[in-house]
Design a protein around this motif. Structure first.
Motif, short mmCIF file in Angstrom:
data_model
loop_
_atom_site.label_atom_id
_atom_site.label_comp_id
_atom_site.label_asym_id
_atom_site.label_seq_id
_atom_site.Cartn_x
_atom_site.Cartn_y
_atom_site.Cartn_z
N GLN A 183 0.85 -1.19 0.00
CA GLN A 183 0.00 0.00 0.00
C GLN A 183 0.88 1.24 0.00
OE1 GLN A 183 -2.42 -0.40 3.47
NE2 GLN A 183 -3.94 -1.66 2.44
N LYS A 184 0.50 2.22 -0.79
CA LYS A 184 1.26 3.46 -0.87
C LYS A 184 0.92 4.37 0.31
CE LYS A 184 1.81 3.50 -5.82
NZ LYS A 184 1.62 4.21 -7.06
N PRO A 185 1.93 5.00 0.89
CA PRO A 185 1.64 5.92 2.00
C PRO A 185 0.94 7.18 1.48
CG PRO A 185 3.94 6.05 1.38
CD PRO A 185 3.34 4.93 0.58
N LYS A 186 0.18 7.79 2.34
CA LYS A 186 -0.50 9.03 1.97
C LYS A 186 0.53 10.15 1.91
CE LYS A 186 -4.93 7.81 3.95
NZ LYS A 186 -5.97 8.13 4.92
N VAL A 187 0.41 11.00 0.92
CA VAL A 187 1.32 12.13 0.75
C VAL A 187 0.51 13.40 0.91
CG1 VAL A 187 2.91 13.29 -0.81
CG2 VAL A 187 2.75 10.80 -0.83
N TYR A 188 1.01 14.28 1.73
CA TYR A 188 0.34 15.55 1.97
C TYR A 188 1.19 16.67 1.37
CZ TYR A 188 -2.29 12.74 5.25
OH TYR A 188 -3.07 11.78 5.81
N PHE A 189 0.56 17.57 0.67
CA PHE A 189 1.27 18.65 0.00
C PHE A 189 0.99 20.00 0.65
CE2 PHE A 189 0.82 15.32 -3.19
CZ PHE A 189 2.14 15.20 -3.61
N ASP A 190 0.86 20.03 1.97
CA ASP A 190 0.58 21.29 2.63
C ASP A 190 1.86 22.04 3.00
OD1 ASP A 190 1.35 19.54 4.60
OD2 ASP A 190 -0.08 20.27 6.08
N ASP A 191 3.03 21.43 2.80
CA ASP A 191 4.29 22.09 3.06
C ASP A 191 4.87 22.62 1.75
OD1 ASP A 191 3.89 21.11 5.57
OD2 ASP A 191 5.52 19.65 5.50
N THR A 192 5.45 23.79 1.79
CA THR A 192 6.10 24.37 0.62
C THR A 192 7.55 24.67 0.99
OG1 THR A 192 4.04 25.40 -0.06
CG2 THR A 192 6.06 26.25 -1.05
N GLU A 193 8.48 24.16 0.21
CA GLU A 193 9.90 24.39 0.47
C GLU A 193 10.39 25.50 -0.44
OE1 GLU A 193 14.15 22.01 0.55
OE2 GLU A 193 12.29 20.89 0.39
N ILE A 194 11.01 26.51 0.14
CA ILE A 194 11.60 27.61 -0.60
C ILE A 194 13.12 27.45 -0.49
CG2 ILE A 194 11.76 30.11 -0.85
CD1 ILE A 194 8.89 28.97 -1.21
N TYR A 195 13.79 27.29 -1.62
CA TYR A 195 15.22 27.04 -1.63
C TYR A 195 16.01 28.30 -1.28
CZ TYR A 195 14.41 22.55 -3.86
OH TYR A 195 14.01 21.27 -4.14
N PRO A 196 17.19 28.12 -0.68
CA PRO A 196 18.07 29.28 -0.47
C PRO A 196 18.46 29.89 -1.81
CG PRO A 196 18.84 27.37 0.77
CD PRO A 196 17.76 26.89 -0.15
N LYS A 197 18.78 31.20 -1.79
CA LYS A 197 19.16 31.90 -3.02
C LYS A 197 20.42 32.72 -2.75
CE LYS A 197 14.40 32.53 -4.39
NZ LYS A 197 13.30 33.46 -4.37
#
Length: 132
Positions: free
Chosen positions: A25-39
Motif C-alpha cells: 500500500q502506498k503511503p499518503k502524501v500531503y502537500f501542505d508544506d512548501t519548500e523555498i530554496y536558499p538563493k
C-alpha cells in the motif's frame, strides 16, 4: 496430524499474504508544506559572476577541467560543510573550496508549514568548470 500441519501452513501463508498486501500500500502524501530554496543574493547569475570574479587559475596551471563541490546553506544563510565531491587536481580543488567558503551569505531557505515559516538547511552540489 497431517490436517493440523496443513491448517497451520495455510494460516501462516494467509498471514504472510496479508502482511505483503499491507507493505504494497502506498503511503499518503500531503502537500501542505512548501519548500523555498536558499538563493544567492542577486540570483544564479550573480552567483556565476561571483565565481568568475573570484576564482582564478591556480598558479602556473591552465588545464581545462571540472570540479564538483558540495556545500550546505545554513539557516542563517552562511555556507558550511564545503567539500569536493569530484576532484580535478589538488590545486584546482583548493581554489574552488576557498571561493565557496568565502561566499557571501545567501538568502536562507525555509519551509512554509501550516502558515508559518521554518528555516531549513539545504545542501547543494555545483560543478565548477575551468575552460579556456
Amino acid at each position: 496430524m497431517r490436517n493440523r500441519i496443513c491448517l497451520a501452513v495455510f494460516i501462516l501463508l494467509s498471514f504472510g499474504l496479508k502482511a505483503q498486501h499491507q507493505i504494497k500500500q502506498k503511503p499518503k502524501v500531503y502537500f501542505d508544506d512548501t519548500e523555498i530554496y536558499p538563493k544567492f543574493p542577486g540570483g544564479i547569475g550573480a552567483f556565476n559572476q561571483y565565481i568568475e570574479q573570484n576564482l582564478g587559475w591556480p598558479e602556473g596551471k591552465k588545464s581545462p577541467g571540472k570540479v564538483i563541490v558540495s556545500f550546505v546553506i545554513e539557516k542563517n544563510g552562511s555556507v558550511s560543510h564545503a567539500r569536493i565531491v569530484k576532484p580535478f587536481s589538488a590545486e584546482y580543488d583548493v581554489a574552488v573550496l576557498k571561493v565557496i567558503k568565502n561566499s557571501p551569505k545567501w538568502i536562507p531557505g525555509f519551509i512554509v508549514k501550516s502558515g508559518s515559516k521554518m528555516p531549513i538547511r539545504k545542501q547543494f552540489s555545483v560543478p565548477i568548470v575551468f575552460s579556456n
